[in-house]
Motif scaffolding. Sequence first.
Motif, PDB file in Angstrom:
ATOM      1  N   UNK A 157       0.902  -1.274   0.084  1.00  0.00           N
ATOM      2  CA  UNK A 157      -0.124  -0.107   0.068  1.00  0.00           C
ATOM      3  C   UNK A 157       1.063   1.152  -0.050  1.00  0.00           C
ATOM      4  N   UNK A 158       1.003   2.004  -1.230  1.00  0.00           N
ATOM      5  CA  UNK A 158       1.801   3.286  -1.234  1.00  0.00           C
ATOM      6  C   UNK A 158       1.035   4.408  -1.028  1.00  0.00           C
ATOM      7  N   UNK A 159       1.820   5.367  -0.168  1.00  0.00           N
ATOM      8  CA  UNK A 159       0.900   6.430   0.168  1.00  0.00           C
ATOM      9  C   UNK A 159       1.633   7.811   0.290  1.00  0.00           C
ATOM     10  N   UNK A 160       1.128   8.700  -0.189  1.00  0.00           N
ATOM     11  CA  UNK A 160       1.543  10.031  -0.147  1.00  0.00           C
ATOM     12  C   UNK A 160       0.917  11.198   0.639  1.00  0.00           C
ATOM     13  N   UNK A 161       1.469  11.740   1.428  1.00  0.00           N
ATOM     14  CA  UNK A 161       0.645  12.524   2.416  1.00  0.00           C
ATOM     15  C   UNK A 161       1.243  13.887   2.228  1.00  0.00           C
ATOM     16  N   UNK A 162       0.277  14.776   2.051  1.00  0.00           N
ATOM     17  CA  UNK A 162       0.202  16.325   2.237  1.00  0.00           C
ATOM     18  C   UNK A 162      -0.196  16.885   3.647  1.00  0.00           C
ATOM     19  N   UNK A 163       0.365  17.432   4.322  1.00  0.00           N
ATOM     20  CA  UNK A 163      -0.029  18.059   5.627  1.00  0.00           C
ATOM     21  C   UNK A 163      -0.274  19.591   5.557  1.00  0.00           C
ATOM     22  N   UNK A 164      -1.369  19.865   5.937  1.00  0.00           N
ATOM     23  CA  UNK A 164      -1.502  21.288   6.002  1.00  0.00           C
ATOM     24  C   UNK A 164      -0.986  22.003   7.327  1.00  0.00           C
ATOM     25  N   UNK A 165      -0.966  23.227   7.398  1.00  0.00           N
ATOM     26  CA  UNK A 165      -0.530  24.085   8.776  1.00  0.00           C
ATOM     27  C   UNK A 165      -1.253  23.594  10.115  1.00  0.00           C
ATOM     28  N   UNK A 166      -0.607  23.600  11.111  1.00  0.00           N
ATOM     29  CA  UNK A 166      -1.325  23.578  12.432  1.00  0.00           C
ATOM     30  C   UNK A 166      -1.368  24.877  12.858  1.00  0.00           C
ATOM     31  N   UNK A 167      -2.849  25.428  12.984  1.00  0.00           N
ATOM     32  CA  UNK A 167      -2.789  26.953  12.943  1.00  0.00           C
ATOM     33  C   UNK A 167      -2.368  27.171  14.478  1.00  0.00           C
ATOM     34  N   UNK A 168      -2.645  26.184  15.406  1.00  0.00           N
ATOM     35  CA  UNK A 168      -2.342  26.636  16.869  1.00  0.00           C
ATOM     36  C   UNK A 168      -0.602  26.830  16.989  1.00  0.00           C
ATOM     37  N   UNK A 169       0.131  26.381  16.107  1.00  0.00           N
ATOM     38  CA  UNK A 169       1.637  26.440  16.357  1.00  0.00           C
ATOM     39  C   UNK A 169       2.265  27.021  15.209  1.00  0.00           C
ATOM     40  N   UNK A 170       1.441  27.142  14.059  1.00  0.00           N
ATOM     41  CA  UNK A 170       2.277  27.800  12.918  1.00  0.00           C
ATOM     42  C   UNK A 170       3.060  27.050  12.294  1.00  0.00           C
ATOM     43  N   UNK A 171       3.007  25.636  12.600  1.00  0.00           N
ATOM     44  CA  UNK A 171       4.014  24.358  12.060  1.00  0.00           C
ATOM     45  C   UNK A 171       3.521  23.757  11.097  1.00  0.00           C
ATOM     46  N   UNK A 172       4.187  23.543  10.007  1.00  0.00           N
ATOM     47  CA  UNK A 172       3.597  22.687   8.940  1.00  0.00           C
ATOM     48  C   UNK A 172       4.654  21.416   8.814  1.00  0.00           C
ATOM     49  N   UNK A 173       4.131  20.117   9.127  1.00  0.00           N
ATOM     50  CA  UNK A 173       4.940  19.116   8.644  1.00  0.00           C
ATOM     51  C   UNK A 173       5.059  18.918   7.243  1.00  0.00           C
ATOM     52  N   UNK A 174       6.355  18.312   6.841  1.00  0.00           N
ATOM     53  CA  UNK A 174       6.559  17.905   5.796  1.00  0.00           C
ATOM     54  C   UNK A 174       5.834  16.685   4.947  1.00  0.00           C
ATOM     55  N   UNK A 175       5.976  16.706   3.629  1.00  0.00           N
ATOM     56  CA  UNK A 175       5.238  15.900   2.814  1.00  0.00           C
ATOM     57  C   UNK A 175       5.849  14.375   3.184  1.00  0.00           C
ATOM     58  N   UNK A 176       5.086  13.378   3.056  1.00  0.00           N
ATOM     59  CA  UNK A 176       5.504  11.879   3.521  1.00  0.00           C
ATOM     60  C   UNK A 176       5.216  10.939   2.508  1.00  0.00           C
TER      61      UNK A 176
END
Length: 307
Positions: A191-210
């Motif tokens: 099972x191949x997966x590609x993740x796009x993560x949006x910004x966490x508005x509580x911390x102004x932090x955006x995790x990278x793509x996976x």
Amino acid sequence: MFKRAPLHLATSLLLATSTWQAQATEGGISSWPMGIELYGMGILPPPGTYGQLFVGNYLADSLRDNSGDKAADIDLRVTTLVPRFVWVTEQKVFGGDLGFHALLPLNDMRLNVKGGPHDHKRGIGDAHLGPVIGFHPTDKLHIATGVDFVLPTASEYDKDDLINLGNHYYTVQGVLAMTYLDPAGLNADVRLMYDYNFENKATDYQSGRELHADYTLGWGLGNGWVLGVGGHAYQQVSDDKCSAGDCAAAALVEASDGNRGRSFSIGPAVQYSSKQGWMFSAKWQDESGVRNRAEGQTYWFKFTTPL
């Protein structure tokens, strides 16, 4: 097809000089519990409604830094129950069967940092849902593809807490799963997966793509049993970011080369398929090659039945 059903391993602890720093849940967490899927992950069943239950237990005793060295001694325990419902319609899309799924994890999380803080939370995690299209090119080869959405529905979130039940941001995940199934021979799944993560508005932090994959490889014994191995492979493909100029995590992200995670796991896997249509599978997997994440072991159990 499943979405990071819930192992929100909130272990974003970094060792900066001699001071422990906790960063909410950004570093070292994904919206998908790596390796949760087992045999048959590329098979969309015939039209109907199905129920599944995943039970997982993750144990970790160390946090690895960007070089793979131990950054902290920890005692992390995450137990999760994940009910999932699948509806396969009579509708055809591009020649495949159209289906939908939804799940809502229930998490119990405990984290103790050796010589440092500790935390414990229990409650609802982030919901996962999405459409899927299933194809059956041959009687042994099956393919499923879709898009999953992770919604920040966790029962509570506090950016200053050591752990949290959810990530507090949206994730969109593209999925391609394939299964080769021979009841009396080779069984292979990915099972191949590609993740796009949006910004966490509580911390102004955006995790990278996976980019990551769950896999199993086994041999069917011809009596409903399949024996083999399974696990996951994971690589973060873009840097974490902190958009606010005064973001406390910005310097740490830059110092750790974008805080890119990496991990691999493997372990024994078994499945039994009954003549009545229900299935049970189990797996144990041990992680290695870990970067910027907790390193540990996971037990997964999965039960599937028509409703």
